[in-house]
Design a protein around this motif. Structure first.
Motif, PDB file in Angstrom:
ATOM      1  N   ASP A 189       0.971  -1.357  -0.068  1.00  0.00           N
ATOM      2  CA  ASP A 189      -0.230  -0.236   0.061  1.00  0.00           C
ATOM      3  C   ASP A 189       0.654   0.897  -0.151  1.00  0.00           C
ATOM      4  OD1 ASP A 189      -2.155   2.000  -0.017  1.00  0.00           O
ATOM      5  OD2 ASP A 189      -2.741   1.726   2.374  1.00  0.00           O
ATOM      6  N   SER A 190       0.904   1.706  -1.548  1.00  0.00           N
ATOM      7  CA  SER A 190       1.936   3.195  -0.971  1.00  0.00           C
ATOM      8  C   SER A 190       0.644   4.283  -0.902  1.00  0.00           C
ATOM      9  CB  SER A 190       2.264   3.091  -2.195  1.00  0.00           C
ATOM     10  OG  SER A 190       1.094   3.728  -2.947  1.00  0.00           O
ATOM     11  N   GLN A 191      -0.362   4.231  -0.274  1.00  0.00           N
ATOM     12  CA  GLN A 191      -1.091   5.429   0.246  1.00  0.00           C
ATOM     13  C   GLN A 191      -0.353   5.935   1.511  1.00  0.00           C
ATOM     14  OE1 GLN A 191      -3.473   7.096  -1.354  1.00  0.00           O
ATOM     15  NE2 GLN A 191      -3.426   8.984   0.130  1.00  0.00           N
ATOM     16  N   VAL A 192       0.247   5.100   2.111  1.00  0.00           N
ATOM     17  CA  VAL A 192       0.700   4.954   3.599  1.00  0.00           C
ATOM     18  C   VAL A 192       1.781   6.742   3.353  1.00  0.00           C
ATOM     19  CG1 VAL A 192       2.560   3.158   3.809  1.00  0.00           C
ATOM     20  CG2 VAL A 192       1.674   3.660   5.958  1.00  0.00           C
ATOM     21  N   LEU A 193       2.725   6.431   2.509  1.00  0.00           N
ATOM     22  CA  LEU A 193       3.243   7.146   2.003  1.00  0.00           C
ATOM     23  C   LEU A 193       2.553   8.638   2.020  1.00  0.00           C
ATOM     24  CD1 LEU A 193       6.057   5.578  -0.654  1.00  0.00           C
ATOM     25  CD2 LEU A 193       6.131   5.631   2.075  1.00  0.00           C
ATOM     26  N   TYR A 194       1.969   8.609   1.371  1.00  0.00           N
ATOM     27  CA  TYR A 194       1.445  10.008   0.678  1.00  0.00           C
ATOM     28  C   TYR A 194      -0.042  10.681   2.279  1.00  0.00           C
ATOM     29  CZ  TYR A 194       3.247   9.167  -3.182  1.00  0.00           C
ATOM     30  OH  TYR A 194       4.510   9.269  -4.045  1.00  0.00           O
ATOM     31  N   GLU A 195       0.294  10.536   3.611  1.00  0.00           N
ATOM     32  CA  GLU A 195      -0.811  10.218   4.662  1.00  0.00           C
ATOM     33  C   GLU A 195       0.066  11.829   5.287  1.00  0.00           C
ATOM     34  OE1 GLU A 195      -0.366   7.865   7.693  1.00  0.00           O
ATOM     35  OE2 GLU A 195      -2.194   6.574   6.766  1.00  0.00           O
TER      36      GLU A 195
END
Length: 347
Positions: free
Chosen positions: A239-245
């Motif tokens: 999940d790459s979304q964690v990098l964009y929190e």
């Protein structure tokens, strides 16, 4: 208009335009960040494998623009909130005016049904999905407490509180079950950023006083680091979304140095200042529930599916610019009406 200035916007005093320009750029980045992962979702493993250039550009776009919200709060903290009832009422009026304007415009065009009582209640009580408004109102209301801490705490105490806060936020908030941090979509994260900006303004530690080129270099390094790490995550199926929190340490560092670069500029522009007084309206306009999905996200997704990459970028840019300037012009009507209301109430 910085987020705490929503009442009388026609300031007589000429002011520097460096952070006013940053407000404008930050709002364009808000439009950009929603045009990416929100409209198109994060790249899948198949997209990263089969269309690496397209996936890389989407990750790069997100890495560049994800600083947007943090930058707005840093600007607020840099100047500090001086809470007044009139300013708070001005913010409420702005939120309601933009919502009613969009509703009436779409109603006249036959695009929406007439609102029921419950819809007007949602508008009145800020329950229409505009998360930033609620979080910022909490920050605004408790700002006297934060300001009291800032004015009495020593440099050393202030520094220790900030270190402890961001350590706890990182451990408990990044990709965790602790929902009160809400990935940075919360008043709690806003408090941390507000205090960080106050500290940078008052104490200007060594990390704040680098030359402008180093601020830019650090920002670009964080952007590229996040982008390449996202490509690795995407390729591996993580999940790459964690990098964009918003509360990601890398995103916060990126936001801080993007912000600090603009604090070291000095110029004046009446045009920039005039546009910046209505910058917040762009968020309110494009994120309105009646507008957001149907007239912002869906067209961008359709362009992505049907257009070539250059044509998609062209069409998306046109939508972003159009929404930006329509929002600014609508808000100028709001400013005119609010100033007339203030004159009547104070006469």
């Amino acid at each position: 208009m910085r987020l705490s200035r929503t009442t009388l916007n026609n300031n007589k005093k000429e002011r520097d335009s460096n952070l006013e320009l940053l407000r404008i750029i930050a709002m364009l980045l808000v439009l950009m960040v929603y045009a990416d992962f929100k409209a198109l979702d994060t790249p899948t493993v198949g997209e990263v494998m089969n269309s690496p250039l397209s996936s890389f550009l989407r990750y790069l776009s997100e890495s560049i623009s994800i600083v947007c919200v943090n930058v707005f709060i840093l600007i607020t903290g840099w100047f500090g909130i001086r809470p007044k009832v009139s300013r708070f009422c001005g913010l409420v009026f702005q939120v309601m005016f933009i919502g009613v304007f969009i509703y009436l415009a779409l109603l006249l065009l036959g695009k929406v049904e007439k609102w029921e009582l419950v819809d007007w209640i949602k508008l009145l009580f800020m329950r229409r999905g505009l998360w930033f408004v609620g979080a910022y109102m909490v920050l605004y209301v408790i700002s006297p407490i934060l300001n009291a801490f800032v004015s009495t705490a020593s440099n050393d105490t202030f520094k220790k509180v900030l270190i402890a806060f961001f350590f706890i936020q990182t451990v408990l908030g990044v990709h965790s079950k602790w929902n009160f941090f809400c990935s940075g979509y919360s008043p709690l994260s806003f408090i941390g950023l507000y205090l960080l900006a106050r500290y940078m303004k008052l104490y200007a530690g060594r990390f704040c006083t680098l030359k402008k080129r180093y601020d830019v270099a650090i920002y670009l390094c964080t952007v590229l680091f996040t982008t390449f790490l996202a490509m690795i995550f995407g390729r591996a199926g993580h999940d790459s979304q964690v990098l964009y929190e918003y509360l990601s340490p890398v995103v916060i560092v990126s936001s801080v140095y993007f912000f600090l670069f603009f604090t070291k500029l000095s110029f004046q522009s009446n045009v920039v200042n005039w546009i910046a007084t209505s910058a917040f309206a762009v968020y309110l306009f494009h994120s309105d529930p009646l507008f957001f999905n149907q007239y912002y996200l869906f067209p961008i997704k359709d362009f992505y599916i049907n257009d070539s990459l250059p044509l998609f970028l062209f069409h998306t840019t046109i939508i972003i610019i159009s929404v930006f300037f329509v929002s600014i012009l609508v808000d100028k009507i709001r400013i005119f009406l609010w100033n007339r209301i203030i004159l009547v109430l104070t006469s």
